[in-house]
Design an enzyme around this catalytic site. Structure first.
Site, mmCIF file in Angstrom:
data_model
loop_
_atom_site.group_PDB
_atom_site.id
_atom_site.type_symbol
_atom_site.label_atom_id
_atom_site.label_comp_id
_atom_site.label_asym_id
_atom_site.label_seq_id
_atom_site.Cartn_x
_atom_site.Cartn_y
_atom_site.Cartn_z
ATOM 1 N N ASN A 199 0.652 -1.210 0.057
ATOM 2 C CA ASN A 199 0.023 -0.013 -0.077
ATOM 3 C C ASN A 199 0.801 1.173 0.025
ATOM 4 O OD1 ASN A 199 0.669 -0.432 2.442
ATOM 5 N ND2 ASN A 199 -1.113 0.075 3.642
ATOM 6 N N TYR A 200 2.089 1.360 0.550
ATOM 7 C CA TYR A 200 2.974 2.287 0.653
ATOM 8 C C TYR A 200 4.312 1.838 -0.059
ATOM 9 C CZ TYR A 200 -0.580 5.408 2.838
ATOM 10 O OH TYR A 200 -1.616 6.072 3.066
ATOM 11 N N THR A 247 5.091 -7.723 -4.646
ATOM 12 C CA THR A 247 4.737 -7.914 -5.962
ATOM 13 C C THR A 247 4.065 -6.644 -6.569
ATOM 14 O OG1 THR A 247 4.595 -10.055 -5.708
ATOM 15 C CG2 THR A 247 3.927 -9.312 -7.749
ATOM 16 N N ASP A 275 10.268 -17.855 2.753
ATOM 17 C CA ASP A 275 11.032 -18.204 3.763
ATOM 18 C C ASP A 275 12.532 -18.457 3.385
ATOM 19 O OD1 ASP A 275 8.735 -18.564 4.862
ATOM 20 O OD2 ASP A 275 8.615 -20.727 4.846
ATOM 21 N N GLY A 310 3.103 -5.535 7.091
ATOM 22 C CA GLY A 310 2.297 -6.251 6.355
ATOM 23 C C GLY A 310 1.332 -6.703 6.924
ATOM 24 N N GLY A 311 0.930 -8.030 6.485
ATOM 25 C CA GLY A 311 -0.416 -8.691 7.269
ATOM 26 C C GLY A 311 0.146 -9.849 8.279
ATOM 27 N N THR A 361 1.054 -12.697 8.113
ATOM 28 C CA THR A 361 2.109 -13.422 7.745
ATOM 29 C C THR A 361 3.592 -12.809 8.440
ATOM 30 O OG1 THR A 361 2.928 -11.994 5.934
ATOM 31 C CG2 THR A 361 1.595 -14.094 5.463
ATOM 32 N N GLY A 362 3.276 -11.693 8.974
ATOM 33 C CA GLY A 362 4.432 -11.318 9.998
ATOM 34 C C GLY A 362 4.602 -12.162 10.998
ATOM 35 N N GLU A 373 5.264 -4.496 11.613
ATOM 36 C CA GLU A 373 4.081 -3.856 11.807
ATOM 37 C C GLU A 373 3.031 -4.372 10.813
ATOM 38 O OE1 GLU A 373 0.957 -1.660 10.943
ATOM 39 O OE2 GLU A 373 2.504 -0.397 9.827
ATOM 40 N N CYS A 389 -3.098 0.726 6.974
ATOM 41 C CA CYS A 389 -2.924 -0.100 8.175
ATOM 42 C C CYS A 389 -3.704 0.818 9.229
ATOM 43 C CB CYS A 389 -1.350 0.056 8.872
ATOM 44 S SG CYS A 389 -0.434 -0.648 7.633
#
Lengths: 496, 496, 496, 496
Positions: free
Chosen positions: A169-170, A195, A230, A245-246, A248-249, A264, A298
Site C-alpha cells: 500500500n505504500y 509484488t 521463507d 504487512g499482514g 504473515t508477519g 508492523e 494500516c
C-alpha cells in the site's frame, strides 16, 4: 515516464531487472512475475523471479559491503542519503506513475508519497548522525561498592544486514522508512518489495543507485514469496528483519532466528466518539481516516464506536460526505479507486455480505465493478458481525453504537489488534483517561489514526506488531550497543 | 539456616514447594525433581515437578495481577522493591548456604552473590522510577510540511507477563536481574529457576513474598525442563522472555512468538595480550577471570592470545599463581570447587583430552576427582583443538601464541560467540583501536571480562545473545512505547 | 523539643550557634540577632551574628573540603544523603516546632514540610547518582570533514562552593532543595538561612551533621543581611548562588561575578477561569492556592481573571469557603495565621486600603490584629489598583473580571513576573492554547500553581528568576561540563 | 570581491552600512570607525559609528520580530538557516578577502573559516530542530506520596533577544556560532562585531539577509565599544549575552542583569609532555597549536610543560619545524602574519623582554617588523616570568621543564584560566589520570587544544568563562524550560 530516461537501465525487454552488487541484472531463472494493474485487471509490468542462489549472492555481498560502510564517516553516510533524497524527489513523476499503475493509488497521493519519502530520507540522515554519534560514558562509582576506576564507553553500532519487506500500500514510503534508517546506521540492506509495488520500488532503488552508494550495500530482490519468502526471512546472514504487512508477519517472527524484529502488521483502529465531540470534525476524520486510498491503510479507521445519543447525527454527517466521494480510476484522482486485487475485493465483499445477513443497516447501496468497490458506511453493526472484528482493507466502515465510554473501551481492547485508536471529545479529562485506557500503540485525540509525522513513534501492540517505528526508533532498532571499558589501576575523579 | 525460620513455610516434608498466587504450594503431580550436590554427588534437595496446568494457572494469575500492578504508583513499586532488597540482604546466610550445596559455589562468593543481588534490586527500583516516569513530548513542526498542531506524549509502559529463566551459575543474581526490572516496569513475572539453583531461587522468591508484593504478581515454577520447558517458552500469555544460559537459548528464540527477547547465551571471551602489557596485572586477571568459580562464568576468560615475545614470561607468572589456588569443597571457601555436574566434568575432560591428543602443552598435571577438576593452563594451543573454540565452563584455560595483533583480532572475531573480550596493553592507541576492532558486545581494556558493575550495559553479539542487559537496558527492554497525540484545531507555539 | 536531645549541642546559653568546619560555634562578634515570633510579636530565639572573618573561614574550609568530596564515590555521597534524610524525618517534631514559632506556620504543615524535605533529599541522592554518573561519548565523524579519530568523553562535574540562600516561608524545604543537589553533585555548601527560619535551618543542618558528612563540607552562617549579605554574595570563593526570595535577588544577580545563578524570586501567579470551568474545583483551588499559609507562597494564586459570565457564581462559591477558614495561632493549626512580620502586615494592609480607595468590592470585612490578617477576597478589582500588579504575600486575593480569553492572557503577560499561572477549563483545545500563550515558567491546567512534586521542573520567567529548579534541573545547574578528547593516530570505527 | 556584486548594497561611499530592521543603513551619527589593516598598518575600511538610539531601535525591533519567529515551524527555521549556509559558502571568496585585510588571517585559513561556518550553520539547524522539538513528559507518581494525576509537559523555548559579541580572531565563525543557535532556537539576534573583523561580519550578515529572514530578526550594530559597549551589554531588552573575547567578559558578567551568560574568555592552555610521548607528534602539535594564525587563538598552546628527560630532544624537534615557518603577509599564505594591532605587538614584545631579562633561553632570535613578530620558542622559562602565566596571543611559546607529572599538573592548575589543556603520552592510565586531574574545561589527549569539531562541548573554567559551547550546548543555553501540567481529576495509568 517510468523506465525511461535515467530509468531506462532498469528494464530489459519487458521485464524489470533486479538490483544487486551495484548493478541491474536479469535473473538466471529466466522467469518473471507479472504485476496486475488493479484498475484494468490486466498485466501491467513484469519483474524478475530471482533464485535462491541470487539471494545467497546478494546476502554475501551485503555482508561484505557492510563492513566498509560501517567504517564510513557518519557525515558521509548522511551526505549520500541527502543526495538520494534529492534524486527521489526530482523523479516523483515516473515513480508516482508506477504507483498509479501497480496499486491504483490516486495520482496526487502517489506523487505525495514520493516527496514525503524524500523528506523522510533526509530527516533520517540527520537523525542517524546524532544517534550513532552520541554514545554514553558511564562510570563505575554509581553502583554500591565501586570506586571510579572503570569508565564505560557505549556506542550504538550497526547490526549488519537488514532485510526490508514493505507492503503494497505504500511500497515506496514504507521501503525507504526501512532503507534510510538501516543505511545511516551503517547496515547494508536487502529489499524484498511486494509484488504489487515492485516496479515502484525498483525505480526508487535506482535513485539510491544514482546517488552513488557502494556496490553491494543495497540490493532489491524480486520474485515470488512462495519461492524465496521463507528462504529470505530465515537466511542465516540476515541480522534484522523490518517487515510491514499482514498476519504473515507473525509466522515470520516465529520462524526467524535470534535477531531483532520490527513488525508492523494489521490493525483494527477504533474511533470512540463522545457526546461532546465536534461532529463535523469527526465526520471529516472518518472520511479521511476510513476512505482515503479506499481504506487500504494500516491506520485506517476500521470501526466506529459512537455514543448512542449522537450516532444518528454523526451518521448523517458522514453520509453527506460519502455522497461526495468520487469513485473511479486512480489516473483521474478519484477518491475511491479499485482495491489492490480481486482476492481483496472478494474478501471485502464477503465481510459486507456477512454484515448484511446479520442485519447491519446499509447507509449506501453496496456496489462493485471489478476491483472497484463503492464506499459504504454500515450502521448498527453488532459485535457478532465479522466486520466488527476483521480488517477489511477496503472502503467499508462499520458503526457500532455504544451506551457508555466503558463499552467503547471494552470493545477496543478486546480486539486482537492494538495498532492505533482515536477518541473524539472536547473534554480534556476524558480525553486523557480514555487514551490511557485504550490498549493500542498510539491514541489520537481528536484526529483519525495516522502514522505521521514520520518522526513520531509508531507501534502496534498484540498482533499488530513488535518494536516501535518512526524515524528515531527505527534507527535505534537497527543498531546494537557496544561498550568499551577502560579499567584504571587506581580510582580517578574528574576535577574542575 | 536454609528452610528454617522465616523460610520454614517453603518446605513440605522433604520437598520444597513452588510459589504461585501469593502462596507456597505442592504440585498436584505428586512428583519431585532431585537436586544433586556437586560436591557429594548425592541428592541434596527436592523440588516440585509442576504440571502444565499449574503453569497455566500461574500465567493466568500473572496476567490478571499485572493489570492492577501497572496502575500502582511508581514510588510504591519502588518502595516494595527496596523492602525486598533489605530482606534479601538480611538473609544472605541461609540463601548463600543453598548456593554452596546446590552449585558448589565457594561460601564467601555465595554470600556476596546475595548481597550484590540486594544492591541490584535497590538500584533497579530507583532506575525504573526514572525510566518509567520520564517520557517524551514531541511536536509536529519538526518534520517538513507540518505546523505545530500535534503534541505527541510518549511513555514507556509494561509489556505484561515476563518469563525469567536464569542459569545455574548465578541463580539468585541472574534471577533478580530479571525480576527487579520486570517488576519496577510494571510487569508480572514467572520465574523458572534452573534445577541446580532452584532452592536458592525459592528462598530468594520468599524474600519478595515477605516484602508484600500482590498475589499472583510473582510466581516460581519448578520442574523438569523436558516436561514444561517448551510449554513455558511458547506459552501464549508470555509477553517477554529473559533468558540466560547456554545454546538452548537459540532454540527458544526460534520458537518464540512475536515478543521481545533478552538472551544471554555462551561466550568464548578472548584475552589479547600485547608486548607492553603489565604481565603481573594480566596474570592476576587470568586467575580471577579464568579460574574463579572454577571457570563457570559466561564472562570467564576462555582463551588467551598472547604475543609470542611475552608468552613464556606470562605463562610462568600465571603458573605461579595457579600453584597457589586451593582446590576442594565450597564449604571451605576453596578457590576451585567441583563443577556443577558429572556431565559437565566429563565434557571438560573431553576438551582436555582432545588438547592433549593434538599436542597442547600441559602446564599442570590434569587431575580430577568426581566433579572436582584441578586448575589447568594449556599452553601452545592451536586453533584446531576444540578448547580453542568451545566453551569449557571449567577451570581450564588455553593459551594461543600470536605473532601480530591482527592475528589475535582475527581469532577473536572468527568465533561464533561475541560476548566480551579483553585487551591488555599500556598503549592508548592500540587499546582503542583493538577495542573497536573486536566484534564482541563489550571489550575490557586492562581487565578480565566482567558483567558488572550492574548498571553497565552487558550484551552478546552473534550466538552470544540478543538485546542488551545491565539494569537500565533491562528495564527499557521490559517496556514498550505508547504514545498519545493531542491534535489541536490550530497551530500553537509555547511562548515565554 | 527544639534544642533538646540530640539538638542540645546547637544552643549556647540562649543563643543558637552557627555551624562551620564540622562544629557548632559561637561567633567572635559576641553579638546575636533576635528572631521575633510572628504570633506573639516577641523575641523567640537568638542566633549568632557571624563576622566577615567567620564567613571567610567557612568559605576557605568549604573550598578545601570540596576537593576530596569530589573524589568520593557517587554511591557513598548518596548513602550519606539517605542517612541525613532519615534523621531529618525522624526529627520532624522539634524542627516543625521551630517553624511554628519562627514563621507561624500551622503545625501540621510544619511537620509536612520536614517530611517532604526528607523525601526530597532521598530522591535527590538517587537522581544525582544518575546525572553525575551518566556522561556522553561523542565522536568526531558526525561533523562534516572529520573522520572518526577523536572520541570525546564528557561528564558533569561539581562547580565548587555553592552559596544557598532560602527564604523564610519554607526555610527547611527550600534549604534542602539547594543543599541536597549541591552535595550529591560533589559541591560543598554554605547556607545563609533567613533570619525568620534560621533556627529551623540550624536544626535541619544538625541532621546532616549527625549523618556524618566530612568537616567543612557544609556550613551554616547566621547574621544580619545588612552586615554579611553582600559580602557573601560577592565572595570570590563562591562558585554558584542558589537563591529563593524577593526582589533582592535581582540586585544579587547584578553584582554577582561570572558564576551560575539559580534565582527564584517573586510571582504574581494568575488564574484564568473560563466559562466551562468546574467552579467547585476552581473555588477549592483558590482557597488552597490563595489562602494556604496565609498566602505567603511564591506560587500562591495572586490574581484571578474570571470570565464575566461566571464571576458572580464563582465569587459566591469562594466566599462560602472563605467563611469556613479558621483564623488564629499556628499552634492550633488554624488555616490563617499571623503573617511573618509587622512590616509585611503593614504592606498588605496598604494594598488593601489602596484597593478600597479605588473602589474594589470587599467580599469580607477587612480585619487585622497584630500580624494576623483575616482572609479577604476583593472583587471587581481593576488594573489600576496596586493589588492587581503587586505581590501581597498575605491572605488577600483580587478578582478581575474579563470579557475574553485574550484579555486574561494580556493581563497575565503584562506582569513583570512570570512564575506560574493556571487556567481552568474543561476544553482540551483552549487549555493547550492558553497554556502555550501564557508567558510563565509553568502553567497548571485545572489546578492552582504549585512547586511540586519536587522532580517537576520549576522556573520563573522575567523578574521571577533565572534557571530552572526541580530536583533534576537543580542538580544539573550545580554542575559544569568537562570533556576529555582521545585523539587517535588513525580513524577507528567500532565494529560488532 | 568584497563589497561588490551582491554585496554592493552594504557600502555607502567608503563607509560600510550597519544592518537593522531588514535594511542596510547609515548611522545618524554621521561618524565612522576606521579599521586598520594589521599588515599595512593603514586604514582599510570604515564602518558606521552607531548611536544609542539606533541600538534602542534595533532592540525594539528584535523584541518584536522574535515573537512571530517563535511561532514559525521548526523545519521552516531550519530551511532558512540551510539557505543562509549555502549562500555563505558560495561567497567564501569576498568574505575571506575581508578577513585577510582586517585581521591578517592567511588567505587559505580565511576561506576555510567561511566554509566551516557554513557547515556549522547547517549542523546547527538540524540539531536545533531536535532540541526544540524534543520535550519531556513527566508524571507525578515518581515522587513519594503522589499518584499519577499530573502530567507535566516540558519544552525548551526561546529566551528572546540574544546579544552576540564575537572576537576579532574568528569574527565570522564565532559570530555564526552564536547566530545560528540563537535563530534556530527561536530567538532574535543583535550582533556587535569586533572592530577588526566588522566588515567580514557585515558580509556574513548579508548572506543571512539574502536568505530571507524576517525583518528585524537579525541586526548588526557597529561602533565604538567605548560609546555603545556598556549600553548594549546592560540593555534591558537583552535576554542573553554570548560573548567571546578577553577579560572584559568578566566585567560584562558583573554588570549584566539576571540573564543567561555564555562567556568564553582567555586561556593559558598548557601542554604536558611525558617521557613516553611521540615527540614528532608533539612537535607537530606545538607548531600547529602554538603558531598557527600567529598564536592568536583562545586554544593556542600557550605553555609547554616538558619532562626534563625529553625536553632537549623536543625543543630540537620544534626548532627544526619553527625554522620552516614562513613569515610575511597573509595574502601570501604565510604561516606567521602580522598580529592584529600595534598594541598587541607591543604587549607580546613586553612579555618577550621580560622573559629575556629573567633569563629564558631564546631558541630563535627575536625579530619584529611593525606588527609582524617572528616565531619564537622560549626554553627554560620559569614560573616567575610573565610569559609563564600571561596570555601572549602571539607567536611566542614558552617551555617549562618539569621533574614530575605532579609538577606539571600543579602548574597547570594554578593558572587563573581553565580553558583547555593537553597531555602527550602513550600510556592509557597516565593519560586518563592526568586528564581527570587537570582543571580545565577540556583536556586533549595526544593533540593540541582545539575548539572543534563544532559539535563537541567547549567550555572554560575559572576566568576562562561560563557556560558550555559547542553546537548542542549553545542551542540549549539559548533556551529556557517551560512546563505545562495537566491535572486530572483522578489517577490515570497508561495501559498497553
Amino acid at each position: 515516464m517510468a523506465s525511461t530516461g535515467v530509468f531506462s537501465d532498469i528494464l530489459y525487454g519487458d521485464v524489470f531487472k533486479y538490483y544487486a552488487d551495484g548493478e541491474w541484472k536479469k535473473s538466471s531463472s529466466g522467469q518473471s512475475v507479472a504485476i496486475i494493474n488493479p484498475t484494468t485487471r490486466k498485466p501491467q509490468y513484469k519483474v524478475q523471479a530471482c533464485t535462491k542462489e541470487e539471494v545467497n549472492k546478494a546476502m554475501e555481498r551485503a555482508k561484505f559491503a557492510q563492513k566498509s560502510w560501517a567504517r564510513t564517516p557518519l557525515w558521509k553516510r548522511g551526505e549520500l542519503l541527502h543526495k538520494a533524497a534529492a534524486i527521489l524527489k526530482e523523479h516523483k513523476s515516473p515513480i508516482g506513475e508506477c504507483l498509479v499503475k501497480e496499486i491504483a493509488k490516486p495520482a496526487k497521493d502517489a506523487f505525495t508519497e514520493v516527496v514525503r519519502s524524500g523528506d523522510l530520507v533526509s530527516y533520517c540522515a540527520e537523525e542517524g548522525v546524532r544517534i550513532l554519534g552520541d554514545g554514553k560514558l558511564l562510570v563505575s562509582d554509581s553502583f554500591p561498592g565501586n570506586d571510579r576506576s572503570k569508565y564505560c564507553l557505549t556506542s550504538k553500532i550497526p547490526l549488519g544486514v537488514v532485510l526490508a519487506i514493505p507492503p503494497y500500500n505504500y511500497p515506496v514510503n514504507l521501503a525507504v522508512s526501512k532503507i534510510a534508517p538501516a543505511l545511516i546506521a551503517g547496515n547494508s540492506l536487502v529489499l524484498k518489495p511486494p509484488t504489487q509495488g515492485a516496479v515502484s520500488c525498483l525505480h526508487m532503488v535506482h535513485c539510491f543507485h544514482l546517488a552513488g552508494f557502494p556496490k553491494g550495500l543495497i540490493s532489491c530482490i524480486t520474485g515470488k514469496g512462495s519461492q524465496i519468502g521463507d528462504f529470505l526471512t530465515t537466511h542465516p546472514d540476515v541480522d534484522c528483519i523490518s517487515f510491514t504487512g499482514g498476519d504473515t508477519g507473525i509466522a515470520i517472527a516465529k520462524k526467524a532466528g535470534m535477531i531483532p524484529l520490527q513488525m508492523e502488521l494489521g490493525g483494527k483502529d477504533a474511533c470512540i466518539i463522545l457526546e461532546d465531540a465536534d461532529l463535523n470534525l469527526v465526520a471529516e476524520n472518518i472520511i479521511k481516516g476510513g476512505f482515503s486510498y479506499s481504506g487500504q491503510r494500516c491506520t485506517a479507521v476500521k470501526v466506529i464506536f459512537a455514543m448512542e445519543s449522537i450516532a444518528d447525527a454523526l451518521v448523517e454527517k458522514v453520509n453527506a460526505r460519502v455522497a461526495k466521494l468520487t469513485v473511479g480510476p486512480p489516473e483521474k484522482n478519484c477518491d475511491i479507486t479499485p482495491v489492490v486485487s480481486e482476492a481483496s475485493a472478494n474478501f471485502i465483499e464477503g465481510l459486507i455480505m456477512d454484515a448484511k445477513d446479520k442485519g447491519a443497516k446499509f447507509c449506501q447501496e453496496h456496489k462493485r465493478e471489478g476491483n472497484l468497490i463503492w464506499p459504504l458506511l454500515l450502521d448498527h453493526v453488532t459485535p457478532d458481525m465479522r466486520i466488527a472484528r476483521e480488517e477489511p482493507f477496503g472502503p467499508v466502515v462499520p458503526v457500532i453504537r455504544i451506551k457508555s465510554i466503558e463499552e467503547g473501551i471494552h470493545h477496543c481492547n478486546s480486539s486482537k489488534y492494538g495498532l492505533q485508536g482515536c477518541v473524539f471529545t472536547k473534554d480534556i479529562n476524558k480525553a486523557m483517561l480514555i487514551s490511557d485506557a485504550m490498549e493500542t500503540g498510539t491514541v489520537q485525540i481528536n484526529s483519525a489514526p495516522a502514522r505521521g509525522p514520520d518522526h513520531f513513534p509508531f507501534q502496534g501492540f498484540k498482533d499488530s506488531g513488535i518494536g516501535s517505528q518512526g524515524i528515531t526508533n527505527s534507527i535505534n532498532m537497527m543498531t546494537k550497543t557496544k561498550s568499551t571499558v577502560i579499567n584504571l589501576p587506581s580510582p580517578s575523579y574528574s576535577m574542575g
